[in-house]
Design a protein around this motif. Structure first.
Motif, PDB file in Angstrom:
ATOM      1  N   GLN A  76      34.482  58.228 -33.683  1.00 61.23           N
ATOM      2  CA  GLN A  76      35.855  57.890 -34.042  1.00 61.23           C
ATOM      3  C   GLN A  76      36.512  59.048 -34.792  1.00 61.23           C
ATOM      4  OE1 GLN A  76      38.429  54.326 -36.171  1.00 61.23           O
ATOM      5  NE2 GLN A  76      36.243  54.379 -36.525  1.00 61.23           N
ATOM      6  N   PHE A  79      37.437  61.959 -32.282  1.00 65.37           N
ATOM      7  CA  PHE A  79      38.620  61.634 -31.486  1.00 65.37           C
ATOM      8  C   PHE A  79      39.891  61.704 -32.326  1.00 65.37           C
ATOM      9  CE2 PHE A  79      41.667  58.346 -30.112  1.00 65.37           C
ATOM     10  CZ  PHE A  79      41.919  58.757 -28.809  1.00 65.37           C
ATOM     11  N   THR A  80      39.850  61.099 -33.488  1.00 61.24           N
ATOM     12  CA  THR A  80      41.019  61.045 -34.367  1.00 61.24           C
ATOM     13  C   THR A  80      41.422  62.432 -34.849  1.00 61.24           C
ATOM     14  OG1 THR A  80      40.401  58.819 -35.104  1.00 61.24           O
ATOM     15  CG2 THR A  80      41.949  60.023 -36.487  1.00 61.24           C
ATOM     16  N   GLY A 171      41.130  55.474 -39.075  1.00 57.66           N
ATOM     17  CA  GLY A 171      41.309  55.625 -37.641  1.00 57.66           C
ATOM     18  C   GLY A 171      42.753  55.740 -37.209  1.00 57.66           C
ATOM     19  N   TYR A 185      48.203  56.265 -38.682  1.00 60.31           N
ATOM     20  CA  TYR A 185      46.972  56.989 -38.992  1.00 60.31           C
ATOM     21  C   TYR A 185      46.525  56.612 -40.395  1.00 60.31           C
ATOM     22  CZ  TYR A 185      44.005  60.969 -40.376  1.00 60.31           C
ATOM     23  OH  TYR A 185      42.983  61.756 -40.856  1.00 60.31           O
ATOM     24  N   SER A 227      41.142  54.385 -31.701  1.00 61.79           N
ATOM     25  CA  SER A 227      39.998  55.194 -32.115  1.00 61.79           C
ATOM     26  C   SER A 227      38.728  54.367 -32.302  1.00 61.79           C
ATOM     27  CB  SER A 227      40.313  55.931 -33.427  1.00 61.79           C
ATOM     28  OG  SER A 227      40.490  55.011 -34.483  1.00 61.79           O
ATOM     29  N   LEU A 233      36.736  55.889 -26.119  1.00 57.77           N
ATOM     30  CA  LEU A 233      36.018  57.051 -26.624  1.00 57.77           C
ATOM     31  C   LEU A 233      35.024  57.591 -25.594  1.00 57.77           C
ATOM     32  CD1 LEU A 233      35.310  55.996 -30.337  1.00 57.77           C
ATOM     33  CD2 LEU A 233      37.211  57.324 -29.416  1.00 57.77           C
TER      34      LEU A 233
END
Length: 239
Positions: A76, A79-80, A171, A185, A227, A233
């Motif tokens: 996570q 990706f974030t 996330g 976010y 996320s 993902l």
């Protein structure tokens, strides 16, 4: 005497017109100074953005090799980070327009839906950029995120809404409003709203969610924690 009287009358008329013009200019100047202007940022060239995307793609490939041994929290975070520290900053200051479809930050204009789909695509998420951008935000979110990661909020105070986001933890969340969309976010300490803002600055901005006029004004809110979605993902890492 008649000529003198006529001359005095004409002088008064000229003076009156001059005052009207002066007043009009002052009002125009005042209104102009109160008109919000887009945020001025350093121009992002196509070459710069291409370089950014190459770096983000390299980062994704790096994570893909380690993927089986990474924890869900690490996946996570990877990706974030690509989006919040790599892609989004490039778009800051790009002008908003209802019909904006630019694919290059700093050039042309971008609509809120296109901002969401373009940045996700550029980060490596396989999606239909145009079709999803033109959907209602709820439909977009349901198309991208599994139902178990989607939450809906209706007519609740902002403090309650933000607390719900805090409870879900760190996330990135795709967020749909009454007539707008963007990203929330949660960095673990603060919650930000990142979107192509159609009011005020009228450009892509990152602002504290608690003080966002657009977010606060929306009676209905839907979030999809993209996320946290293991399927998203997995597809992202192996794209």
């Amino acid at each position: 005497m008649q000529h003198l009287h006529l001359l005095l009358v004409m002088q008064k008329i000229v003076s009156f017109i001059a005052l009207l013009l002066l007043f009009g200019c002052q009002v125009k100047k005042s209104r102009s100074s109160n008109t919000p202007q887009p945020v001025q940022v350093a121009a992002v060239t196509h070459e710069n953005y291409d370089q950014c995307l190459k770096k983000m793609a390299a980062a994704r490939l790096h994570y893909a090799k380690k993927w089986p041994n990474m924890s869900m929290a690490e996946k996570q975070k990877a990706f974030t980070t690509v989006l919040t520290e790599g892609i989004f900053p490039q778009w800051t200051g790009t002008a908003w327009n209802f019909y904006g479809t630019t694919e290059t930050p700093g050039q042309g204009t971008i609509a809120c839906g296109y901002f969401v789909t373009t940045t996700l695509r550029d980060a490596g998420v396989n999606l239909n950029r145009i079709k999803l951008a033109q959907c209602a935000s709820e439909q977009m979110i349901r198309s991208l995120v599994q139902a178990k990661y989607i939450k809906r909020f209706s007519n609740i105070p902002m403090t309650q809404f933000l607390e719900a986001i805090r409870q879900q933890g760190y996330g990135l969340y795709i967020t749909g409003l009454d007539s707008h969309t963007g990203f929330l976010y949660n960095d673990g300490a603060e919650i930000y709203f990142i979107h192509a803002n159609y009011t005020g600055t009228r450009c892509v901005i990152r602002e504290k969610a608690a003080s966002s006029p657009v977010l606060t004004a929306s009676k209905y809110k839907i979030t999809g924690k993209i996320s946290a979605d293991e399927k998203v993902l997995e597809r992202w890492a192996k794209n």
